[in-house]
Design a protein around this motif. Structure first.
Motif, short mmCIF file in Angstrom:
data_model
loop_
_atom_site.label_atom_id
_atom_site.label_comp_id
_atom_site.label_asym_id
_atom_site.label_seq_id
_atom_site.Cartn_x
_atom_site.Cartn_y
_atom_site.Cartn_z
N ASN A 32 0.82 -1.21 0.00
CA ASN A 32 0.00 0.00 0.00
C ASN A 32 0.86 1.27 0.00
OD1 ASN A 32 -2.19 -1.98 1.28
ND2 ASN A 32 -3.23 -0.22 0.39
N ASN A 33 1.88 1.27 -0.82
CA ASN A 33 2.72 2.48 -0.93
C ASN A 33 3.28 2.92 0.42
OD1 ASN A 33 2.23 3.37 -3.92
ND2 ASN A 33 0.24 2.77 -3.11
N TRP A 38 1.99 2.85 3.38
CA TRP A 38 1.10 3.51 4.35
C TRP A 38 1.36 3.00 5.77
CZ3 TRP A 38 -4.48 2.75 1.98
CH2 TRP A 38 -4.60 3.52 0.80
N LYS A 75 6.11 -2.54 -3.17
CA LYS A 75 5.70 -2.47 -4.58
C LYS A 75 6.90 -2.23 -5.51
CE LYS A 75 3.22 1.02 -5.99
NZ LYS A 75 2.06 1.84 -6.33
N SER A 125 -8.63 10.34 -0.30
CA SER A 125 -8.96 10.60 -1.70
C SER A 125 -10.08 11.65 -1.76
CB SER A 125 -9.42 9.31 -2.37
OG SER A 125 -10.63 8.86 -1.78
N PRO A 126 -10.19 12.37 -2.87
CA PRO A 126 -11.24 13.39 -2.98
C PRO A 126 -12.64 12.84 -2.70
CG PRO A 126 -9.66 13.64 -4.76
CD PRO A 126 -9.28 12.38 -4.03
N ASP A 127 -12.92 11.61 -3.10
CA ASP A 127 -14.26 11.06 -2.87
C ASP A 127 -14.51 10.79 -1.39
OD1 ASP A 127 -15.30 11.24 -5.40
OD2 ASP A 127 -14.76 9.20 -5.98
N PRO A 156 -11.23 3.61 1.67
CA PRO A 156 -10.58 3.37 0.38
C PRO A 156 -11.34 2.31 -0.41
CG PRO A 156 -8.95 3.45 2.12
CD PRO A 156 -10.30 3.45 2.80
N PRO A 190 -4.47 14.82 -1.15
CA PRO A 190 -4.35 13.37 -1.05
C PRO A 190 -2.88 12.94 -0.91
CG PRO A 190 -5.91 13.95 -2.75
CD PRO A 190 -5.26 15.23 -2.33
N TRP A 191 -2.65 11.96 -0.05
CA TRP A 191 -1.30 11.43 0.18
C TRP A 191 -0.64 11.06 -1.14
CZ3 TRP A 191 0.35 6.86 -1.68
CH2 TRP A 191 -0.64 6.06 -2.25
N SER A 192 -1.49 10.58 -2.10
CA SER A 192 -0.95 10.03 -3.35
C SER A 192 -0.26 11.08 -4.19
CB SER A 192 -2.07 9.37 -4.15
OG SER A 192 -3.14 10.27 -4.33
N LYS A 193 -0.60 12.36 -3.98
CA LYS A 193 0.07 13.41 -4.74
C LYS A 193 1.54 13.54 -4.34
CE LYS A 193 -3.98 16.33 -5.73
NZ LYS A 193 -3.97 16.07 -7.18
N ASN A 209 5.05 8.87 -6.42
CA ASN A 209 4.99 8.43 -7.81
C ASN A 209 4.16 7.15 -7.90
OD1 ASN A 209 6.87 10.47 -8.81
ND2 ASN A 209 8.42 9.34 -7.62
N ASP A 210 3.80 6.77 -9.13
CA ASP A 210 2.99 5.56 -9.31
C ASP A 210 3.67 4.32 -8.71
OD1 ASP A 210 1.00 6.91 -10.58
OD2 ASP A 210 1.31 6.01 -12.56
N ASP A 270 -17.02 19.08 -1.95
CA ASP A 270 -15.63 19.32 -2.33
C ASP A 270 -15.04 20.58 -1.72
OD1 ASP A 270 -15.44 17.01 -4.03
OD2 ASP A 270 -16.75 18.06 -5.43
#
Lengths: 282, 98
Positions: free
Chosen positions: A86-87, A89, A114, A165-167, A176, A197-200, A203-204, A277
């Motif tokens: 999970n990146n 986390w 990953k 996440s935005p949602d 999630p 979001p943490w994901s920003k 990287n992928d 939002d």
């Protein structure tokens, strides 16, 4: 701290596989991942079975941590390197938790499990045995942990960073999207919290973005770094990832992780909630 | 993964009526790909979730109704994007061929 002091890459880990003073620890959301294969020499910490109290809705305290790490063979002077799925986390959560209890030398493997798998690096099934130690934890450093009341007082006053996440932020999802949406609490976010979001920050492949990219990300989000900041998510693991970025990589010292996060806040009576939002008002 | 069967993951025990499910399998040729990473991106391209594929190459998301992108990362492959629409009570089945 700094990127150099808090992050290592896969080549560094491979070069230290035989170093007895380096303890690799895998921490996953999917606690069976380790059993299917892990980096050679790595031990496992189960974020739920090992690190959560089990009775109180909290993580284990100093005494239980000392017993756990002594039994697993982790010494106070060891270099602990966390990695996971999970990146990272839950590895970041364990990193934050070890820092809270005063472990000096903790690092994250950049990209976690990953990146290691995508590089087709070796995973093994043998579990190592480390001789028992006599681990001593410090009193918890509450300069990096926020509790509920401080978060409520921070509305409209401090930086609140919702890293979901935005949602999830808007209230359209409660968890999630790889988990069933059965959570009992309401959806939404803490009023005035911005959504970064943490994901920003990653990287992928799960590695962290460059220092310049990270600084730009939070500058563009309007983060006033002269003010105190509190990061939160759903259960405190993704916000540990963002805490790591802000406190360790970017070296901002006035950042806390609210590990109670939305699973606590979204179940409270008597507190304001914003949906949609927009940030909402104090 | 236990319960996997031809045509998709078993939905036994899943409250399908109240979920918006996206699931499928990642294959290379005829072989399922174990240990690929499938990311779910929302309508703005933002990350929402990610899972590694199972031993049988399967993955599953509990999404919300709407348009999503699946981005698949795997060793020795470039990232691959697939568009998918989820609906409440429905199961969107996707085969990702690397």
């Amino acid at each position: 701290m700094s990127r150099q002091a808090s992050l290592v890459d896969a080549d560094w880990v491979e070069a230290h596989l035989d170093d007895p003073k380096v303890v690799l620890i895998e921490v996953d959301e999917d606690t069976t991942a380790y059993d299917k294969g892990h980096i050679e020499g790595a031990i496992k910490l189960d974020w739920k079975q090992d690190l959560q109290d089990g009775v109180r809705h909290d993580f284990i305290g100093k005494d239980r941590l000392e017993a756990l790490l002594s039994e697993r063979g982790v010494g106070n002077d060891d270099t602990v390197v966390f990695y996971g799925g999970n990146n990272n986390w839950f590895a970041a959560y364990a990193y934050w938790y070890f820092k809270l209890y005063g472990h000096d030398d903790v690092k994250l493997l950049d990209g976690g499990r990953k990146r290691w798998e995508l590089d087709s690096r070796e995973l093994v099934e043998e579990t190592p045995s480390r001789p028992a130690t006599s681990y001593t934890a410090a009193e918890p450093d509450l300069s990096i942990r926020a509790f509920r009341d401080e978060v409520v007082d921070a509305i409209g006053v401090k930086n609140l960073i919702d890293v979901r996440s935005p949602d999830e932020y808007a209230g359209r999802l409660l968890a999630p999207a790889h988990l069933p949406q059965e959570a009992a609490q309401i959806g939404g976010h803490i009023p005035t919290a911005g959504n970064v979001p943490w994901s920003k920050a990653a990287n992928d492949d799960g590695t962290f973005k460059s220092d310049d990219e990270l600084r730009r990300l939070y500058a563009d989000a309007g983060l006033d770094t002269s003010n105190d900041s509190i990061a939160y998510c759903r259960i405190g693991e993704r916000s540990s990832h963002t805490w790591f970025v802000l406190h360790e990589i970017l070296e901002l010292d006035n950042v806390k992780n609210y590990d109670g996060s939305w699973s606590e806040y979204g179940s409270l009576r008597g507190v304001p909630v914003a949906v949609g939002d927009e940030r909402g008002t104090a | 993964m236990c319960g996997a069967k031809t045509g998709g993951l078993s939905l036994e025990g899943v409250d399908v009526d109240n979920e918006s499910i996206i699931q499928g399998v990642v294959v290379r040729g005829d072989a399922p790909v174990n240990g690929a990473y499938v990311r779910l991106l929302d309508r703005t391209g933002e990350f929402t979730a990610e899972v590694p594929t199972s031993a049988t190459g399967h993955f599953r998301f509990f999404a919300a109704p709407g348009a999503w992108t699946l981005r698949t990362l795997a060793p020795r492959s470039e990232p691959l994007d697939r568009q998918v629409v989820a609906s409440k009570g429905g199961v969107a089945e996707i085969t990702v061929a690397l």
